[in-house]
Design an enzyme around this catalytic site. Sequence first.
Site, mmCIF file in Angstrom:
data_model
loop_
_atom_site.group_PDB
_atom_site.id
_atom_site.type_symbol
_atom_site.label_atom_id
_atom_site.label_comp_id
_atom_site.label_asym_id
_atom_site.label_seq_id
_atom_site.Cartn_x
_atom_site.Cartn_y
_atom_site.Cartn_z
ATOM 1 N N GLY A 71 0.555 -1.113 -0.102
ATOM 2 C CA GLY A 71 -0.287 -0.159 -0.145
ATOM 3 C C GLY A 71 0.726 1.888 -0.060
ATOM 4 O O GLY A 71 2.082 1.254 0.059
ATOM 5 N N GLY A 72 0.230 2.333 -0.430
ATOM 6 C CA GLY A 72 1.231 3.273 -0.025
ATOM 7 C C GLY A 72 1.501 3.977 -1.183
ATOM 8 O O GLY A 72 1.161 3.769 -2.591
ATOM 9 N N GLN A 73 1.954 5.917 -1.687
ATOM 10 C CA GLN A 73 2.560 5.765 -2.304
ATOM 11 C C GLN A 73 4.252 5.954 -2.755
ATOM 12 O O GLN A 73 4.421 4.761 -2.161
ATOM 13 C CB GLN A 73 2.240 7.441 -3.098
ATOM 14 N N HIS A 77 14.493 3.780 -0.513
ATOM 15 C CA HIS A 77 15.191 3.628 0.563
ATOM 16 C C HIS A 77 16.779 3.785 -0.134
ATOM 17 O O HIS A 77 17.104 3.699 -0.858
ATOM 18 C CB HIS A 77 15.042 2.017 0.334
ATOM 19 N N SER A 137 8.415 5.958 7.488
ATOM 20 C CA SER A 137 7.432 5.138 6.893
ATOM 21 C C SER A 137 6.679 4.032 6.659
ATOM 22 O O SER A 137 7.556 2.712 6.920
ATOM 23 C CB SER A 137 7.827 5.794 5.097
ATOM 24 N N GLY A 139 4.406 0.346 4.832
ATOM 25 C CA GLY A 139 3.496 -0.224 3.681
ATOM 26 C C GLY A 139 3.504 -1.533 3.391
ATOM 27 O O GLY A 139 4.713 -2.076 4.064
ATOM 28 N N GLY A 150 6.615 -3.482 5.365
ATOM 29 C CA GLY A 150 6.866 -3.265 6.068
ATOM 30 C C GLY A 150 7.338 -2.083 6.946
ATOM 31 O O GLY A 150 6.193 -0.878 6.387
ATOM 32 N N LEU A 151 8.569 -1.638 7.759
ATOM 33 C CA LEU A 151 8.586 0.202 8.269
ATOM 34 C C LEU A 151 9.618 -0.060 7.626
ATOM 35 O O LEU A 151 10.573 -0.766 6.897
ATOM 36 C CB LEU A 151 8.222 0.387 9.477
ATOM 37 N N CYS A 168 5.357 9.860 -0.120
ATOM 38 C CA CYS A 168 4.398 9.795 0.962
ATOM 39 C C CYS A 168 3.594 10.287 -0.331
ATOM 40 O O CYS A 168 2.182 10.245 0.380
ATOM 41 C CB CYS A 168 4.108 9.536 1.692
#
Length: 214
Positions: A71-73, A77, A137, A139, A150-151, A168
């Site tokens: 999920g998310g935009q 990384h 963040s 997702g 995860g994060l 995001c």
Amino acid sequence: MTLDLVCRDLGVVEYEDTWERMKQFTQVRNKDDADEIWLLEHPSLFTQGQAGKEEHLLAPGDIPVYQADRGGQVTYHGPGQLIAYVLIDLKRLGIGVRDLVSVLENSIVKVLALNGIEAYAKPDAPGVYVDEKKIASLGLRVRRGCSFHGLALNVDMDLTPFNRINPCGYQGLQMVDMKRLYTGATLSDTKIQLANQLAEHLGYTSPTIQQGWN
């Protein structure tokens, strides 16, 4: 049956291989398999969530972009960012996706508090913030009642690639990392703190730390 929480310290690993391993783990796991958390860093890359809009990719340039199934935009990384992929049997723990989001956010807030950083979550914008700047963040994806992805917690990293996107999906959102707020922050210490906090917030006594995939 009481299962341990397995935390794998993977170091720096490639995104595509790790993503495939997550999907495979989730596809074949059964009700007797332990939950796992994978702690790692990725080389520089952008990931775009399932509902991600192209307009939020401003100027990716030479940094590769991956279309992910989380999920998310869009997010970035890179080295110095601590990623925790959470492979949790939500059905077995009796929690939902919103509960898991709260677990991740509360664990990060506690880790930051241990380092003298006051942070908070927002009900309308998942993640963790310090003075309206985003420091972590989230997702997730859930399949067969189990989570993956995860994060990502910014510990000590080059933040300039975030300028190439709307992080995001928020135009003008500023990012920050732990090192800018607490000069003593290290990835190795933060990794241990995060593993312990995630275990505690998920209801485990302590994590079993393993090096590598095996």
